[in-house]
Design an enzyme around this catalytic site. Sequence first.
Site, PDB file in Angstrom:
ATOM      1  N   ASP A 196      -5.740  -6.792  11.570  1.00  0.00           N
ATOM      2  CA  ASP A 196      -5.162  -6.887  10.463  1.00  0.00           C
ATOM      3  C   ASP A 196      -5.383  -8.044  10.391  1.00  0.00           C
ATOM      4  O   ASP A 196      -5.086  -9.000  10.866  1.00  0.00           O
ATOM      5  CB  ASP A 196      -4.048  -6.327  10.920  1.00  0.00           C
TER       6      ASP A 196
ATOM      7  N   THR B 242     -19.945 -27.972   1.827  1.00  0.00           N
ATOM      8  CA  THR B 242     -19.088 -28.435   1.974  1.00  0.00           C
ATOM      9  C   THR B 242     -18.174 -27.024   1.862  1.00  0.00           C
ATOM     10  O   THR B 242     -17.851 -26.102   2.530  1.00  0.00           O
ATOM     11  CB  THR B 242     -18.640 -29.544   1.512  1.00  0.00           C
TER      12      THR B 242
ATOM     13  N   ASP C 130       4.811  -3.489  11.312  1.00  0.00           N
ATOM     14  CA  ASP C 130       3.272  -3.005  10.407  1.00  0.00           C
ATOM     15  C   ASP C 130       2.402  -3.126  11.851  1.00  0.00           C
ATOM     16  O   ASP C 130       1.247  -2.716  12.118  1.00  0.00           O
ATOM     17  CB  ASP C 130       2.856  -4.148   9.585  1.00  0.00           C
TER      18      ASP C 130
ATOM     19  N   ARG D 100       0.924  -1.086   0.498  1.00  0.00           N
ATOM     20  CA  ARG D 100       0.028   0.009   0.156  1.00  0.00           C
ATOM     21  C   ARG D 100       0.597   1.431  -0.046  1.00  0.00           C
ATOM     22  O   ARG D 100       1.776   1.471   0.300  1.00  0.00           O
ATOM     23  CB  ARG D 100      -1.268   0.162   1.318  1.00  0.00           C
TER      24      ARG D 100
ATOM     25  N   THR E  52      -2.860 -11.128   5.194  1.00  0.00           N
ATOM     26  CA  THR E  52      -2.400 -12.974   4.669  1.00  0.00           C
ATOM     27  C   THR E  52      -2.009 -13.166   6.206  1.00  0.00           C
ATOM     28  O   THR E  52      -2.250 -14.889   6.381  1.00  0.00           O
ATOM     29  CB  THR E  52      -1.077 -12.797   4.491  1.00  0.00           C
TER      30      THR E  52
END
Length: 251
Positions: free
Chosen positions: A122, A176, A102, A13, A125
């Site tokens: 946050d 599922t 971060d 970003r 990932t």
Amino acid sequence: MMLLLDIGNTNLRWGLSDGGPPDEVRVVRHCAAVPLDLLADWERLNTPERVVASNVGGASVATAIGRATRAYWGLDVEFVQTRAHFGALRIAYPAPERFGVDRWLALVAAHRLVPEAALIVDAGTAATFDLLLADGRHLGGLILPGVEMMRASLLAGTLIPRIASEPTDEPWAVDTGPAVAAGSLQALAALTTRLYDRLEQQAQTPPALILTGGDAERLIPAMDRPAQVVPDLVLRGLFEVVSGEEAQAVG
């Protein structure tokens, strides 16, 4: 004018600061290198005075970004590092270098953004959870796989078919694919509720719940506590740190 960069595990970003947090934030996937669309955008920029970055994406992307900024503007990237103290903020980790920059910058921004205690989630990932009291004391935090990593690890370790699906409005599912999709969101939301309630007990007042990261918006429907999404939280923290340093230099 400063160019501020938040280099995450997956996304980068960036925005321009002209005396305040960036008005516009751009997001690109970096894949441990410099994306071509990022270079195309930077070719049109006027030369910034400084380039300041937070990096948890690894050395290769940091090196690549540094080459680009030197080639375009003759500027080295200034990488911010986690500090044990910043103003009233005091992190709980005894070894500050082991606390992600971060996460630290998100705390810096949250402490400036709200006057009360805060739970900062946050959802990137990895999903990180940090608890902050109103006086700036960081209590600590937790780390889990993020939404996509949680789903991928489940599918990789089982024979569940890979069915592209998003959860329904219900917190459970009747097939599922939706069950896997809903499970990852509900797991993060449930932990958020548990931590929020524990923080409220300690702070003795309802805390703020601040969501950031690429999957923050996806978590909102699963949340049962009032939350605000601040997509540029790390960049806001980066601006606060740089502004604080400049104020000290002038003083």
